[in-house]
Design a protein around this motif. Structure first.
Motif, PDB file in Angstrom:
ATOM      1  N   ILE A   1       0.824  -1.206   0.000  1.00  0.00           N
ATOM      2  CA  ILE A   1       0.000   0.000   0.000  1.00  0.00           C
ATOM      3  C   ILE A   1       0.858   1.257   0.000  1.00  0.00           C
ATOM      4  CG2 ILE A   1      -2.050  -1.020   1.051  1.00  0.00           C
ATOM      5  CD1 ILE A   1      -1.074   0.133   3.698  1.00  0.00           C
ATOM      6  N   ALA A   2       2.184   1.129   0.119  1.00  0.00           N
ATOM      7  CA  ALA A   2       3.023   2.330   0.242  1.00  0.00           C
ATOM      8  C   ALA A   2       3.689   2.726  -1.070  1.00  0.00           C
ATOM      9  CB  ALA A   2       4.088   2.118   1.319  1.00  0.00           C
ATOM     10  N   GLY A   3       3.643   1.865  -2.071  1.00  0.00           N
ATOM     11  CA  GLY A   3       4.298   2.171  -3.344  1.00  0.00           C
ATOM     12  C   GLY A   3       3.748   3.449  -3.952  1.00  0.00           C
ATOM     13  N   GLY A   4       4.638   4.300  -4.486  1.00  0.00           N
ATOM     14  CA  GLY A   4       4.194   5.483  -5.213  1.00  0.00           C
ATOM     15  C   GLY A   4       3.834   6.676  -4.350  1.00  0.00           C
ATOM     16  N   LEU A   5       3.962   6.535  -3.029  1.00  0.00           N
ATOM     17  CA  LEU A   5       3.642   7.673  -2.165  1.00  0.00           C
ATOM     18  C   LEU A   5       4.831   8.626  -2.083  1.00  0.00           C
ATOM     19  CD1 LEU A   5       1.907   5.967   0.911  1.00  0.00           C
ATOM     20  CD2 LEU A   5       0.848   6.951  -1.126  1.00  0.00           C
ATOM     21  N   THR A   6       4.546   9.924  -1.842  1.00  0.00           N
ATOM     22  CA  THR A   6       5.635  10.861  -1.579  1.00  0.00           C
ATOM     23  C   THR A   6       6.166  10.587  -0.175  1.00  0.00           C
ATOM     24  OG1 THR A   6       4.244  12.517  -0.548  1.00  0.00           O
ATOM     25  CG2 THR A   6       4.468  12.626  -2.948  1.00  0.00           C
ATOM     26  N   GLU A   7       7.329  11.189   0.114  1.00  0.00           N
ATOM     27  CA  GLU A   7       7.945  11.039   1.426  1.00  0.00           C
ATOM     28  C   GLU A   7       6.950  11.319   2.552  1.00  0.00           C
ATOM     29  OE1 GLU A   7      12.122  10.765   3.033  1.00  0.00           O
ATOM     30  OE2 GLU A   7      11.083  10.197   1.210  1.00  0.00           O
ATOM     31  N   GLU A   8       6.241  12.435   2.394  1.00  0.00           N
ATOM     32  CA  GLU A   8       5.335  12.877   3.450  1.00  0.00           C
ATOM     33  C   GLU A   8       4.127  11.934   3.573  1.00  0.00           C
ATOM     34  OE1 GLU A   8       2.703  16.769   4.741  1.00  0.00           O
ATOM     35  OE2 GLU A   8       3.622  16.659   2.749  1.00  0.00           O
ATOM     36  N   GLU A   9       3.560  11.564   2.420  1.00  0.00           N
ATOM     37  CA  GLU A   9       2.415  10.664   2.414  1.00  0.00           C
ATOM     38  C   GLU A   9       2.792   9.327   3.063  1.00  0.00           C
ATOM     39  OE1 GLU A   9       0.010  12.044  -1.623  1.00  0.00           O
ATOM     40  OE2 GLU A   9       1.715  10.682  -1.774  1.00  0.00           O
ATOM     41  N   CYS A  10       4.009   8.888   2.739  1.00  0.00           N
ATOM     42  CA  CYS A  10       4.493   7.625   3.279  1.00  0.00           C
ATOM     43  C   CYS A  10       4.608   7.721   4.803  1.00  0.00           C
ATOM     44  CB  CYS A  10       5.838   7.289   2.651  1.00  0.00           C
ATOM     45  SG  CYS A  10       6.367   5.626   2.989  1.00  0.00           S
ATOM     46  N   HIS A  11       5.097   8.861   5.262  1.00  0.00           N
ATOM     47  CA  HIS A  11       5.225   9.077   6.704  1.00  0.00           C
ATOM     48  C   HIS A  11       3.844   9.025   7.371  1.00  0.00           C
ATOM     49  CE1 HIS A  11       6.625  10.707  10.487  1.00  0.00           C
ATOM     50  NE2 HIS A  11       5.649  11.620  10.403  1.00  0.00           N
ATOM     51  N   LEU A  12       2.866   9.678   6.742  1.00  0.00           N
ATOM     52  CA  LEU A  12       1.507   9.679   7.282  1.00  0.00           C
ATOM     53  C   LEU A  12       0.936   8.264   7.340  1.00  0.00           C
ATOM     54  CD1 LEU A  12      -0.173  12.803   5.645  1.00  0.00           C
ATOM     55  CD2 LEU A  12       0.214  12.353   8.085  1.00  0.00           C
ATOM     56  N   LEU A  13       1.189   7.507   6.255  1.00  0.00           N
ATOM     57  CA  LEU A  13       0.684   6.138   6.205  1.00  0.00           C
ATOM     58  C   LEU A  13       1.276   5.300   7.337  1.00  0.00           C
ATOM     59  CD1 LEU A  13      -0.966   3.995   4.600  1.00  0.00           C
ATOM     60  CD2 LEU A  13       1.172   3.427   3.442  1.00  0.00           C
ATOM     61  N   VAL A  14       2.592   5.457   7.529  1.00  0.00           N
ATOM     62  CA  VAL A  14       3.247   4.703   8.600  1.00  0.00           C
ATOM     63  C   VAL A  14       2.628   5.062   9.949  1.00  0.00           C
ATOM     64  CG1 VAL A  14       5.404   4.490   9.893  1.00  0.00           C
ATOM     65  CG2 VAL A  14       5.425   4.312   7.401  1.00  0.00           C
ATOM     66  N   GLU A  15       2.375   6.362  10.162  1.00  0.00           N
ATOM     67  CA  GLU A  15       1.760   6.780  11.420  1.00  0.00           C
ATOM     68  C   GLU A  15       0.364   6.153  11.581  1.00  0.00           C
ATOM     69  OE1 GLU A  15       3.301   8.298  13.872  1.00  0.00           O
ATOM     70  OE2 GLU A  15       5.025   8.139  12.525  1.00  0.00           O
ATOM     71  N   THR A  16      -0.392   6.142  10.471  1.00  0.00           N
ATOM     72  CA  THR A  16      -1.731   5.553  10.519  1.00  0.00           C
ATOM     73  C   THR A  16      -1.661   4.081  10.906  1.00  0.00           C
ATOM     74  OG1 THR A  16      -2.373   7.039   8.733  1.00  0.00           O
ATOM     75  CG2 THR A  16      -3.863   5.214   9.203  1.00  0.00           C
ATOM     76  N   ILE A  17      -0.764   3.352  10.246  1.00  0.00           N
ATOM     77  CA  ILE A  17      -0.698   1.918  10.520  1.00  0.00           C
ATOM     78  C   ILE A  17      -0.181   1.654  11.938  1.00  0.00           C
ATOM     79  CG2 ILE A  17       0.346  -0.269   9.772  1.00  0.00           C
ATOM     80  CD1 ILE A  17       0.268   0.845   6.950  1.00  0.00           C
ATOM     81  N   LYS A  18       0.755   2.498  12.371  1.00  0.00           N
ATOM     82  CA  LYS A  18       1.228   2.367  13.758  1.00  0.00           C
ATOM     83  C   LYS A  18       0.067   2.549  14.729  1.00  0.00           C
ATOM     84  CE  LYS A  18       6.104   3.706  14.092  1.00  0.00           C
ATOM     85  NZ  LYS A  18       6.972   4.892  14.263  1.00  0.00           N
ATOM     86  N   ALA A  19      -0.761   3.561  14.437  1.00  0.00           N
ATOM     87  CA  ALA A  19      -1.900   3.838  15.319  1.00  0.00           C
ATOM     88  C   ALA A  19      -2.858   2.640  15.340  1.00  0.00           C
ATOM     89  CB  ALA A  19      -2.632   5.094  14.853  1.00  0.00           C
ATOM     90  N   ILE A  20      -3.097   2.072  14.176  1.00  0.00           N
ATOM     91  CA  ILE A  20      -3.991   0.909  14.095  1.00  0.00           C
ATOM     92  C   ILE A  20      -3.391  -0.258  14.876  1.00  0.00           C
ATOM     93  CG2 ILE A  20      -4.936  -0.825  12.514  1.00  0.00           C
ATOM     94  CD1 ILE A  20      -4.824   1.498  10.365  1.00  0.00           C
ATOM     95  N   HIS A  21      -2.100  -0.460  14.680  1.00  0.00           N
ATOM     96  CA  HIS A  21      -1.405  -1.534  15.392  1.00  0.00           C
ATOM     97  C   HIS A  21      -1.451  -1.288  16.896  1.00  0.00           C
ATOM     98  CE1 HIS A  21       1.243  -4.720  16.267  1.00  0.00           C
ATOM     99  NE2 HIS A  21       2.316  -3.993  16.449  1.00  0.00           N
ATOM    100  N   GLY A  22      -1.390  -0.004  17.259  1.00  0.00           N
ATOM    101  CA  GLY A  22      -1.426   0.375  18.665  1.00  0.00           C
ATOM    102  C   GLY A  22      -2.720  -0.023  19.366  1.00  0.00           C
ATOM    103  N   THR A  23      -3.795  -0.208  18.579  1.00  0.00           N
ATOM    104  CA  THR A  23      -5.058  -0.629  19.189  1.00  0.00           C
ATOM    105  C   THR A  23      -5.079  -2.130  19.452  1.00  0.00           C
ATOM    106  OG1 THR A  23      -6.137  -1.089  17.071  1.00  0.00           O
ATOM    107  CG2 THR A  23      -6.310   1.164  17.918  1.00  0.00           C
ATOM    108  N   GLY A  24      -3.973  -2.790  19.114  1.00  0.00           N
ATOM    109  CA  GLY A  24      -3.880  -4.230  19.388  1.00  0.00           C
ATOM    110  C   GLY A  24      -4.195  -5.099  18.197  1.00  0.00           C
ATOM    111  N   MET A  25      -4.309  -4.481  17.016  1.00  0.00           N
ATOM    112  CA  MET A  25      -4.640  -5.278  15.846  1.00  0.00           C
ATOM    113  C   MET A  25      -3.428  -6.070  15.341  1.00  0.00           C
ATOM    114  SD  MET A  25      -6.638  -4.314  12.366  1.00  0.00           S
ATOM    115  CE  MET A  25      -7.564  -3.072  13.119  1.00  0.00           C
ATOM    116  N   SER A  26      -3.691  -7.307  14.935  1.00  0.00           N
ATOM    117  CA  SER A  26      -2.642  -8.130  14.323  1.00  0.00           C
ATOM    118  C   SER A  26      -2.552  -7.753  12.842  1.00  0.00           C
ATOM    119  CB  SER A  26      -2.982  -9.611  14.433  1.00  0.00           C
ATOM    120  OG  SER A  26      -3.421  -9.914  15.739  1.00  0.00           O
ATOM    121  N   ILE A  27      -1.318  -7.615  12.364  1.00  0.00           N
ATOM    122  CA  ILE A  27      -1.128  -7.126  10.993  1.00  0.00           C
ATOM    123  C   ILE A  27      -0.083  -7.968  10.264  1.00  0.00           C
ATOM    124  CG2 ILE A  27      -0.296  -5.175   9.603  1.00  0.00           C
ATOM    125  CD1 ILE A  27      -1.282  -3.301  11.790  1.00  0.00           C
TER     126      ILE A  27
END
Ligand SMILES: Nc1ncnc2c1ncn2[C@@H]1O[C@H](COP(=O)(O)OP(=O)(O)OP(=O)(O)O)[C@@H](O)[C@H]1O
Ligand SMILES: [Mg+2]
Lengths: 342, 242
Positions: free
Chosen positions: B165-191
């Motif tokens: 899901i990260a291919g083709g993103l700009t540096e900033e977009e990629c950073h945002l995506l990582v933060e989003t997924i970290k947040a989701i993972h932080g809720t205890g979700m298995s990924i």
């Protein structure tokens, strides 16, 4: 502040509000037609309503569930014969027979589905046609129902509909109008429900639909059985209008499937508006081309091909691409809440 | 912690080509696992086998303590597995919001307002709220990928499977995506996350596996896997080929 505080979800649009008011007024005006229309016009309108119903149903099947059947005449004919058999041998009132035909159609469609759901794509289409032929040959064997040459609805059954010819014509007309209104209401309410959302998802992408928890085979089965039952219902009304049935008329692939496919394809498959526009277009063409004789079919075919090439989503698809209009509010719209307004 | 997913000896071949070769591994409840490997290695195939889009030739898939090898994709989704597709599969004639609603009502079995507010929340989280009324079939590729993530989240999964899901993103977009997924993972979700953009992947996952020719060839702590001979060989090989 969370999004739920800043945004709202709407299902109705202004266009759909207007459409529902106009639709309701039209329905009232049409319901009053027996008082201001001649017998021939009433019959034509009745035929239009029945074709509209068939088109709506075929569209659910092919346009949404992806079940391209060319054998729905099996159910139309079954409905006709159910009406004749239940009134003549069962002694039922025609109203009861028509009501019961839904159940007959649904029950018959269950084993048929079990059989043809094993087939895919073109094989499925051929399978549905073969089934319809089997029905036609089967009913031609029943001599009590007139065998291959057919049978008329007995006079006493016809008389039991209403007293006097005008009252009978009016009753028969109201039945067809009620049928079209009911089929439209059912299709609309179904597509608006969560099962309808699932079916719409299947229409667009089966892979994604199954990965998001939708049981595709079950959904298609339910649609097939419901459409089978309702098509049988329409069939019983068609032959209540005709008052005579024969296997060739009952199971005609031209009358009950080819024209219906034409209507849905030129109107716009996979939408609720499409079959309505298609029905109007079909009858306009039929009434203007009536003198052409057999060339008429060639003209219809040419028009269907032209529409498919120019506007693959049909006339309604064209309108929608140009205007973004939706008459039936099936979807969802998200709007920001305005500050200070609840 | 208990195991949420377990594969044992899962195989799949197309004719003579083996695309999954006795895959065996497990995922702990709440764990984030990364998957890397060259193009055509069989990573997406592994997701197809886990989610039931494709039936395994042999082997077993355990999910949440149950054998789901013979369950349909739909059933597995309703049991809490959701995936994003590498090649986006939107419901093309429906809007973004309606796409999300399909997941919320069918996958997560939510109703009415609850489904709607779940979708609004997720759209906000994935940055698609502005495009909620856009027709999904008309979205550009990046938004289609966001929609994949959105739909998967609206299904309220216990196990989230992300496929590139990260291919083709700009540096900033990629950073945002990582933060989003970290947040989701932080809720205890298995990924489980398949990703070629390795630096993004390594910011999230706790464990890494490497797949090549359908086989799992390395597994373990991300840093040491990246340093391993197997990985270097594969990625050097790719560089030499290119
Ligand atoms: N339906 C199929 N029939 C035949 N071969 C297939 C099929 N699906 C996938 N393959 C083959 O299986 C192999 C693995 O494909 P897969 O998509 O799983 O790779 P991947 O690791 O996800 O690659 P990428 O990084 O490019 O996404 C490829 O060689 C592909 O051509
Ligand atoms: Mg892949």
């Amino acid at each position: 502040m969370s999004v739920v505080d800043t945004h709202r979800v709407f299902r109705v649009t202004t266009a759909s509000r207007i459409a529902s008011v106009v639709g309701l007024l039209l329905l009232l005006a049409l319901a009053a037609a027996p008082w201001w229309m001649g017998r021939a016009d009433l019959r034509l309108l009745g035929e239009i309503y029945l074709y509209l119903s068939l088109a709506m149903l075929w569209n659910l099947l092919a346009g949404y569930a992806g079940l391209v059947s060319v054998g729905q005449q099996a159910y139309v004919g079954l409905g006709g014969y159910a009406l004749f058999a239940l009134t003549i041998f069962g002694g039922l009132h025609p109203f009861a027979a028509i009501g019961l035909s839904v159940v007959v159609g649904a029950l018959v469609s269950i084993p048929v589905a079990a059989l043809i759901f094993r087939l895919r794509g073109a094989y499925f289409a051929i399978g549905t046609w073969v089934i319809a032929e089997v029905f036609r040959l089967g009913f031609a064997q029943v001599s009590a129902l007139g065998g291959g040459s057919g049978i008329s609805l007995p006079v006493d059954v016809v008389r039991s509909l209403a007293d006097g010819r005008d009252a009978r014509e009016a009753t028969s007309y109201w039945l067809t109008l009620g049928c079209a209104a009911a089929v439209m209401a059912i299709a609309y309410l179904f597509l608006r429900s969560r099962n309808g959302l699932a079916l719409t998802a299947i229409r667009d992408n089966e892979l994604a639909a199954s990965s998001l928890g939708i049981d595709i085979c079950r959904s298609k089965f339910v649609v097939y059985v419901v459409v089978g039952g309702l098509t049988t219902f329409v069939g019983s009304l068609i032959f209540l209008q005709k008052l005579r049935i024969s296997p060739d008329a009952a199971f005609s692939v031209n009358d009950w499937t080819a024209y219906v496919i034409f209507i849905v394809v030129i109107g716009g498959i996979g939408s609720l508006e499409g079959p309505i526009i298609g029905t109007v277009a079909f009858f306009l063409l039929r009434e203007t081309l009536a003198d052409l004789g057999s060339i008429y079919l060639i003209v219809l075919g040419a028009i269907a091909i032209a529409v498919m090439l120019v506007a693959p989503k049909g006339l309604w698809g064209l309108v929608q691409d140009l205007t973004g209009l939706r008459l039936f509010p099936l979807g969802y719209r998200v709007e920001p809440r305005r500050a200070g307004k609840e | 912690m208990s195991e949420i997913l377990g594969l044992s000896g899962v195989c799949k071949s197309y004719g003579a080509i083996v695309v999954a070769d006795s895959l065996t591994f497990s995922l702990r409840q709440g764990e984030a696992l990364g998957v890397i490997g060259p193009n055509g290695a069989g990573k997406t195939t592994m997701f197809n086998l886990i989610t039931g889009t494709v039936a395994a030739s042999s082997g077993r898939v355990q999910y949440n303590g149950r054998d789901v090898t013979h369950d349909s994709a739909a059933k597995r989704c309703r049991a809490g597995m959701a995936r994003s597709f590498q090649v986006p599969q939107p419901f093309g004639h429906m809007t973004v919001f309606e796409n999300a609603m399909v997941a919320a009502t069918q996958g997560a079995n939510l109703k009415g307002r609850e489904a709607e507010s779940t979708c609004l929340d997720v759209l906000d989280q994935t940055g698609l709220l502005d495009k909620a009324n856009a027709v999904a079939g008309k979205l550009a590729l990046l938004d289609r990928k966001r929609l994949e993530l959105t739909r998967a989240l609206c299904a309220k999964p216990k196990l989230l499977l992300l496929d590139e899901i990260a291919g083709g993103l700009t540096e900033e977009e990629c950073h945002l995506l990582v933060e989003t997924i970290k947040a989701i993972h932080g809720t205890g979700m298995s990924i489980i996350w398949i990703e070629h953009v390795v630096h993004a992947l390594l910011k999230v996952v706790e464990r890494l596996i490497v797949i090549d020719f359908g086989k799992m060839i390395a597994e373990g702590d991300p840093a040491s896997v990246m340093e391993s001979r197997e990985v270097k060989e594969i990625y050097l090989g790719i560089e030499v080929d290119a």
